[in-house]
Design a protein around this motif. Structure first.
Motif: not given
Length: 135
Positions: A14-21, A81-90, A51-60, A31-32
Motif C-alpha cells: 500500500h505504501a509503495f502505491q501511495v509513494i508511486y502516486a 523502480d524509483r519508488s521501490v528503491l526509495r521505500l527499501a532504502i528508507w 509514506v511519511d518517512g519516504v516523502l520526508a527523506h526524498v532528497t537523501e 493524491v486520492s
C-alpha cells in the motif's frame, strides 16, 4: 491486532502505491485513493510511517540511489523502480526500526516483480546490493 509478516507486506505494498502516486502529483493532497483501499488486516500505522518517512527523506534517498546507479540519473529511472528503491532504502536506513537488509531487498524485489517491468527486479537488486555493501 498482532503484526504479522502478511500485515507488513500489505502495508508495504500500500505504501509503495501511495509513494508511486506521488510521482505524478506535486501536492500530497492531490493524491486520492479508492474507497476500501485500506481494508483487511493491513498494518496501517506502518504503511503511514513508510509514506511519511519516504516523502520526508526524498532528497537523501535519491542521493543514495544516485550514488549506486552508475548508468542512469535518478530522475531518469522508471517511476516504479524509483519508488521501490526509495521505500527499501528508507526501511533499511531511516526507519525508527530499521529492517534487516536481506528482508528489505527481498521485499523490494517482490514489489519490482509485481509492479515493474520484466527487468525491474534486477536493477532494484543491483542498486540495493550496492547500498548494503557500501560500494
Amino acid at each position: 491486532m498482532a503484526v504479522t509478516k502478511r500485515n507488513r507486506r500489505q502495508a508495504r505494498q500500500h505504501a509503495f502505491q501511495v509513494i508511486y502516486a506521488h510521482e505524478f502529483h506535486d501536492e500530497p493532497s492531490a493524491v486520492s485513493y479508492p474507497d476500501g483501499e485500506e481494508q483487511g488486516n493491513m498494518d496501517t500505522t506502518y504503511a503511514t510511517a513508510i509514506v511519511d518517512g519516504v516523502l520526508a527523506h526524498v532528497t537523501e534517498l535519491d542521493a543514495i540511489i544516485q550514488e549506486h546507479s552508475l548508468k542512469r540519473k535518478v530522475e531518469h529511472l522508471d517511476k516504479v523502480d524509483r519508488s521501490v528503491l526509495r521505500l527499501a532504502i528508507w526501511e533499511m536506513k531511516f526507519s525508527p526500526e530499521p529492517l534487516d537488509p536481506s528482508i528489505a531487498i527481498n521485499e523490494a524485489i517482490q514489489l519490482a516483480k509485481d509492479f515493474g517491468s520484466d527487468n525491474s527486479y534486477k536493477l532494484v537488486n543491483g542498486i540495493l546490493d550496492g547500498v548494503v555493501k557500501g560500494k
